[in-house]
Design a protein around this motif. Structure first.
Motif, mmCIF file in Angstrom:
data_model
loop_
_atom_site.group_PDB
_atom_site.id
_atom_site.type_symbol
_atom_site.label_atom_id
_atom_site.label_comp_id
_atom_site.label_asym_id
_atom_site.label_seq_id
_atom_site.Cartn_x
_atom_site.Cartn_y
_atom_site.Cartn_z
ATOM 1 N N ASN A 56 141.989 105.831 56.477
ATOM 2 C CA ASN A 56 142.091 107.086 57.016
ATOM 3 C C ASN A 56 142.410 107.616 54.945
ATOM 4 O O ASN A 56 143.699 107.788 54.703
ATOM 5 C CB ASN A 56 143.414 107.532 57.701
ATOM 6 C CG ASN A 56 143.816 109.015 57.293
ATOM 7 O OD1 ASN A 56 142.774 109.696 57.970
ATOM 8 N ND2 ASN A 56 145.688 109.393 57.320
ATOM 9 N N GLY A 57 141.166 107.500 54.642
ATOM 10 C CA GLY A 57 141.409 107.574 52.998
ATOM 11 C C GLY A 57 139.830 107.414 52.584
ATOM 12 O O GLY A 57 139.243 106.914 53.066
ATOM 13 N N TYR A 58 140.219 108.062 51.076
ATOM 14 C CA TYR A 58 138.647 107.544 50.331
ATOM 15 C C TYR A 58 138.149 106.182 50.144
ATOM 16 O O TYR A 58 139.171 105.864 49.549
ATOM 17 C CB TYR A 58 138.267 109.115 49.839
ATOM 18 C CG TYR A 58 138.195 110.079 50.116
ATOM 19 C CD1 TYR A 58 136.970 110.948 51.342
ATOM 20 C CD2 TYR A 58 138.880 110.956 50.102
ATOM 21 C CE1 TYR A 58 136.214 111.622 51.193
ATOM 22 C CE2 TYR A 58 138.517 112.636 50.831
ATOM 23 C CZ TYR A 58 137.305 112.596 51.230
ATOM 24 O OH TYR A 58 137.381 113.621 51.892
ATOM 25 N N GLU A 59 137.538 106.231 49.995
ATOM 26 C CA GLU A 59 136.615 104.706 49.121
ATOM 27 C C GLU A 59 135.674 104.482 48.318
ATOM 28 O O GLU A 59 134.808 106.016 48.357
ATOM 29 C CB GLU A 59 136.743 103.697 50.005
ATOM 30 C CG GLU A 59 135.707 103.936 51.086
ATOM 31 C CD GLU A 59 135.333 102.366 52.006
ATOM 32 O OE1 GLU A 59 136.198 101.896 52.076
ATOM 33 O OE2 GLU A 59 134.460 102.364 52.743
ATOM 34 N N ILE A 60 134.962 104.168 47.804
ATOM 35 C CA ILE A 60 133.633 104.056 46.205
ATOM 36 C C ILE A 60 132.678 104.139 47.438
ATOM 37 O O ILE A 60 132.380 103.722 48.392
ATOM 38 C CB ILE A 60 133.769 103.101 45.909
ATOM 39 C CG1 ILE A 60 134.974 103.941 44.155
ATOM 40 C CG2 ILE A 60 132.318 103.623 44.535
ATOM 41 C CD1 ILE A 60 134.762 104.466 43.991
ATOM 42 N N GLY A 61 131.695 105.277 47.591
ATOM 43 C CA GLY A 61 130.344 104.818 48.272
ATOM 44 C C GLY A 61 129.464 104.268 47.822
ATOM 45 O O GLY A 61 129.446 103.309 46.223
ATOM 46 N N THR A 62 127.946 103.991 48.055
ATOM 47 C CA THR A 62 126.721 104.038 48.341
ATOM 48 C C THR A 62 126.040 104.238 47.857
ATOM 49 O O THR A 62 125.092 104.228 47.455
ATOM 50 C CB THR A 62 126.631 102.481 48.668
ATOM 51 O OG1 THR A 62 126.716 103.426 50.136
ATOM 52 C CG2 THR A 62 127.933 101.218 49.253
ATOM 53 N N GLN A 63 126.108 105.991 47.623
ATOM 54 C CA GLN A 63 125.507 106.612 48.273
ATOM 55 C C GLN A 63 124.740 107.197 45.897
ATOM 56 O O GLN A 63 125.753 106.851 45.336
ATOM 57 C CB GLN A 63 125.578 108.587 48.744
ATOM 58 C CG GLN A 63 126.864 109.281 47.867
ATOM 59 C CD GLN A 63 128.008 108.514 48.962
ATOM 60 O OE1 GLN A 63 128.430 107.457 49.023
ATOM 61 N NE2 GLN A 63 129.227 110.070 48.939
ATOM 62 N N LYS A 64 123.527 107.321 46.095
ATOM 63 C CA LYS A 64 123.544 107.695 44.664
ATOM 64 C C LYS A 64 123.897 109.579 44.534
ATOM 65 O O LYS A 64 123.989 109.984 45.095
ATOM 66 C CB LYS A 64 121.637 108.290 44.405
ATOM 67 C CG LYS A 64 120.900 107.231 45.247
ATOM 68 C CD LYS A 64 119.112 107.293 44.919
ATOM 69 C CE LYS A 64 119.010 106.314 45.354
ATOM 70 N NZ LYS A 64 118.843 105.720 47.316
ATOM 71 N N VAL A 65 123.848 109.116 42.917
ATOM 72 C CA VAL A 65 125.136 109.974 42.234
ATOM 73 C C VAL A 65 123.762 110.401 41.506
ATOM 74 O O VAL A 65 123.954 109.814 39.478
ATOM 75 C CB VAL A 65 126.279 109.934 41.694
ATOM 76 C CG1 VAL A 65 126.929 111.032 40.835
ATOM 77 C CG2 VAL A 65 127.054 109.086 42.923
ATOM 78 N N THR A 66 123.393 111.859 41.081
ATOM 79 C CA THR A 66 123.059 112.967 40.041
ATOM 80 C C THR A 66 123.484 112.733 38.993
ATOM 81 O O THR A 66 125.041 113.241 38.568
ATOM 82 C CB THR A 66 122.133 113.770 40.095
ATOM 83 O OG1 THR A 66 122.860 115.100 40.449
ATOM 84 C CG2 THR A 66 121.475 114.000 41.918
ATOM 85 N N GLY A 67 122.499 112.705 37.996
ATOM 86 C CA GLY A 67 123.358 113.387 36.485
ATOM 87 C C GLY A 67 123.658 114.694 36.260
ATOM 88 O O GLY A 67 124.321 114.678 35.857
#
Length: 381
Positions: A56-67
Motif C-alpha cells: 500500500n505504498g510506492y517503491e522504486i520502479g524499473t521503468q525507464k526515466v528520460t532526461g
C-alpha cells in the motif's frame, strides 16, 4: 522547518554503452525507506516509482526515466517543493564525461534515453544527459534552507572524476548549509569491497545511517556519515569525496532504545520455519513450525508461536545448501557485472597500463565465474 527528499535510481538504459544497473533499485529503495522511517521528511519522492498494492505504498520502479522527466522533476523539487526548506537528493546510476576537441571536459548524470557518441576512446557528444554545470546553476538559483546531495555514480563503464566534480559543483563550497557526498573516483573498479544487495558506495551509506552509528544524540549528521563512509571504503580504489559549507546537517535520528533499521527491501513472504522445541530453557529437536510475529520495527520480535502438529521442516543440511546456493548466485551475478565493466574499460581507455590491468582482471573473473558455475551445478542449485 519542513524537509523534502528526492530519491532517483535508474536501472534501465537505451544506449548499448550504458549497461543495465540492477542494484540501483535496491540502492535507491533502501535510502528512501531509511529517510521515510528515520529522516522526519514531509515527503520522500521516488523516481521512477511504482505502486505496490501489497505494501500500500510506492517503491522504486524499473521503468525507464528520460532526461526531460528528470530535468522537470529536479526543477520542480528545487525551485518549488523544497523552496525555503531543507532538501536531500540521492542519485544512483551511470555518470559519464565528454571531452571536446580542445580537451575540455563536462560531466553528466546519465538518463535512460542518454545517447553517447564515442570517437576513439573518448565520449565526444551526448544527448539527454543531465549536465553537472546546469545542475550547479539550478542549485544556485534555488532558495533552500539546506541541501544534501548523495551521488552514487560508481557503477558501469564511465566515471566522474574528482577534479571535474569539484570544479563544476561549486555551489557546495559557497552556499550556506550545503553538503555533497559522492562516490566519484578515477576510471578504475575495485573488487575489494563487495555487497550482495547494494553497490559499494550505497552499501556504506546504508550502514552509516544505521542506529549503531549514532552517538548519544541518537542522530547521524552529514559529517558523521562521511567519516563512516571514508573508513568503510578505506583500502579500496573507490574514493568518496565531500564538499560542504556551513553546519553539519542531520540526516536521520532514532528514538532512545531503538534498534538498527532493516532497510533492505524485503518480500512479504513468511520467514522459513525451523524445527525446534523449548523446555527448561534449552532447545532440543522438535518437529514443528514457528511463526514469528513482528510489531513496530521489522527487526523487533514480539512473540513466537509454535505449532507442534505440522510436518517436519527442512534439515540443517538442506537449509545450508539453500543458503550456499543463494550466496553463489549473488557472487556469480556480481562477477558478471565486474567482467562487463572491465571489458568496457579495455575498449574505452587509452592508457596502456589500464588496458593491461583490465585484461588481467577479465581473465581472473572468467576463471572465478567458471568456478561459481561449476559449484552451482555440483550443488544442483
Amino acid at each position: 522547518m519542513a524537509r523534502y527528499a528526492l530519491v532517483i535510481g535508474i536501472a534501465e538504459y537505451l544506449s548499448p554503452s550504458l549497461p543495465r544497473l540492477p542494484k540501483t533499485i535496491n540502492d535507491a529503495e533502501a535510502i528512501a525507506q531509511l529517510l521515510e522511517q528515520y529522516g522526519d521528511f514531509q515527503s520522500v519522492q521516488r523516481l521512477p516509482q511504482r505502486w505496490n498494492k501489497d505494501k500500500n505504498g510506492y517503491e522504486i520502479g524499473t521503468q525507464k526515466v528520460t532526461g526531460a522527466e528528470i530535468g522537470q522533476q529536479l526543477r520542480t523539487f528545487l525551485l518549488e517543493q523544497a523552496a525555503h526548506n531543507e532538501a536531500l537528493i540521492y542519485f544512483s546510476g551511470h555518470g559519464f564525461i565528454t571531452s571536446d576537441h580542445l580537451g575540455q571536459q563536462k560531466g553528466y548524470l546519465a538518463t535512460s534515453d542518454s545517447q553517447i557518441e564515442v570517437a576513439g576512446n573518448q565520449i565526444v557528444e551526448q544527448k539527454y544527459g543531465i549536465p553537472l554545470d546546469s545542475l550547479n546553476k539550478l542549485i544556485r538559483d534555488s532558495q533552500l534552507s539546506s541541501l544534501v546531495v548523495l551521488l552514487d555514480c560508481c557503477h558501469g563503464g564511465y566515471f566522474l572524476e574528482r577534479q571535474l566534480v569539484e570544479q563544476t559543483l561549486t555551489a557546495f563550497s559557497s552556499q550556506k548549509d550545503y553538503c555533497l557526498i559522492t562516490a566519484c573516483r578515477g576510471f578504475e573498479r575495485a573488487g575489494v569491497i563487495k555487497s550482495e544487495e547494494y553497490s559499494i558506495f550505497t552499501g556504506a551509506v546504508v550502514k552509516g545511517l544505521a542506529a549503531e552509528n549514532t552517538g548519544s544524540s541518537r542522530r547521524i549528521s552529514s559529517d558523521r556519515l562521511f567519516d563512516f563512509i571514508s573508513n568503510e571504503l578505506k583500502g579500496s580504489v573507490q574514493e568518496p569525496i565531500r564538499m560542504g559549507w556551513g553546519r553539519s546537517i542531520t540526516l536521520v535520528s532514532y528514538p532512545i532504545g531503538s534498534q538498527a533499521p532493516d532497510s533492505t527491501p524485503k518480500s512479504d513472504q513468511p520467514a522459513i520455519n525451523n524445527s525446534f522445541s523449548i523446555s527448561d530453557n534449552s532447545v532440543t529437536n522438535f518437529a514443528g513450525t514457528g511463526a514469528i510475529n513482528y510489531k513496530e520495527a521489522p527487526n523487533q520480535i514480539r512473540s513466537i508461536t509454535i505449532n507442534s502438529s505440522s510436518l517436519p521442516s527442512p534439515s540443517l543440511n538442506q537449509l545450508s545448501n539453500q543458503q550456499r546456493c543463494q550466496s553463489l548466485r549473488n557472487s556469480l551475478s556480481e562477477s558478471l557485472e565486474l567482467l562487463e565493466e572491465f571489458e568496457q574499460q579495455e575498449r574505452l581507455t587509452s592508457d596502456p597500463k589500464l588496458r593491461r590491468n583490465a585484461k588481467v582482471e577479465q581473465e581472473r573473473l572468467r576463471q572465478q565465474i567458471a568456478s561459481y558455475e561449476q559449484e552451482i551445478n555440483n550443488l544442483g542449485c
